[in-house]
Scaffold this motif. Structure first.
Motif: not given
Length: 260
Positions: A70, A72, A115-116, A138, A241, A244
């Motif tokens: 992912r 992020i 922001y993902d 997102n 998150f 990140s």
């Protein structure tokens, strides 16, 4: 004729010094800067920002043991305003140098956007479109309320007073105690931080007090991110998150009005 010339010269000798004295500015509070120590108070406004360093792609281990990647990112995408109030004590070191200690409280808020770029596109092909609330699907928003207790220790270099005006420059350190933060926040800041500050201002000598507007820039010297916070999150979905960001440094711009 000689008497007339003598009278004119005498009048000029008397009138010219008198008119020169009248043209000078009357100094308000001429001895206020000679005090060895004095107190005051101040109010003002500030703008704060966070410099965030993102880790980039993360490898997430799912509950079934599989791994996904992912991406992020997090950013404070604007300067957020607040206000502060405090008191001061100032020590006179010499004609040009003073040392000031100014305890204060800062109040404000930080607006963070996450922001993902990966997970939403897997489950929602329209992730780039806005939802009914006007927020990207997102995107996550976090507003961090800030309440700081500070104690600025500044060295002041002032010029020679010109009438009722005296410009000056400052530099110093400002330790900060953070009173805000919650375990439910995505990001959480440490309790302690340290700022280096530099700025300039001007003394205006009023009949009953001295007004001192001052503009200063404050730069965080430490990593203010709480790296142990992800371990205490109750919602496991927020860990990606929270992880990140690898580093956060704070900075502020403050406009202050001192009354001494």
């Amino acid at each position: 004729m000689k008497k007339a010339i003598f009278f004119i010269l005498t009048l000029l000798v008397v009138v010219l010094p008198t008119s020169a004295q009248l043209s000078r500015t009357v100094q308000n509070r001429p001895y206020t800067d000679l005090r060895p120590f004095h107190f005051g108070l101040f109010i003002g406004t500030h703008m704060q920002d966070l410099e965030l360093m993102n880790v980039g792609p993360q490898t997430i281990v799912n509950e079934d043991g599989t791994e996904t990647t992912r991406l992020i990112t997090c950013d404070q995408d604007r300067w957020d305003t607040g206000f502060m109030v405090g008191v001061l004590g100032e020590l006179r070191l010499s004609q040009h140098f003073q040392f000031r200690v100014a305890p204060a409280m800062y109040f404000g808020v930080r607006h963070l956007s996450f922001y993902d770029f990966t997970a939403p596109t897997l489950s929602n092909p329209n992730a780039d479109e806005e939802s009914e609330t006007g927020v990207l699907l997102n995107e996550r928003i976090q507003n961090i309320k800030t309440a700081y207790i500070t104690c600025a220790c500044d060295l002041i270099f002032g010029s020679v007073r010109n009438g009722n005006v005296r410009p000056y420059m400052i530099a110093g350190l400002n330790p900060v105690l953070n009173l805000s933060g919650s375990e439910s926040d995505i990001l959480k800041l440490k309790r302690l931080d340290l700022y280096f500050e530099i700025g300039a201002g001007c003394d205006f000598y009023m009949p009953f007090f001295k007004l001192r507007p001052e503009l200063k820039f404050m730069f965080g010297l430490t990593d203010c991110l709480d790296h142990h916070h992800p371990e205490n999150l109750r919602d496991a979905n927020l860990c990606a998150f929270s992880n990140s960001v690898s580093r956060a440094t704070s900075k502020m711009i403050a406009l202050t009005f001192f009354f001494e």
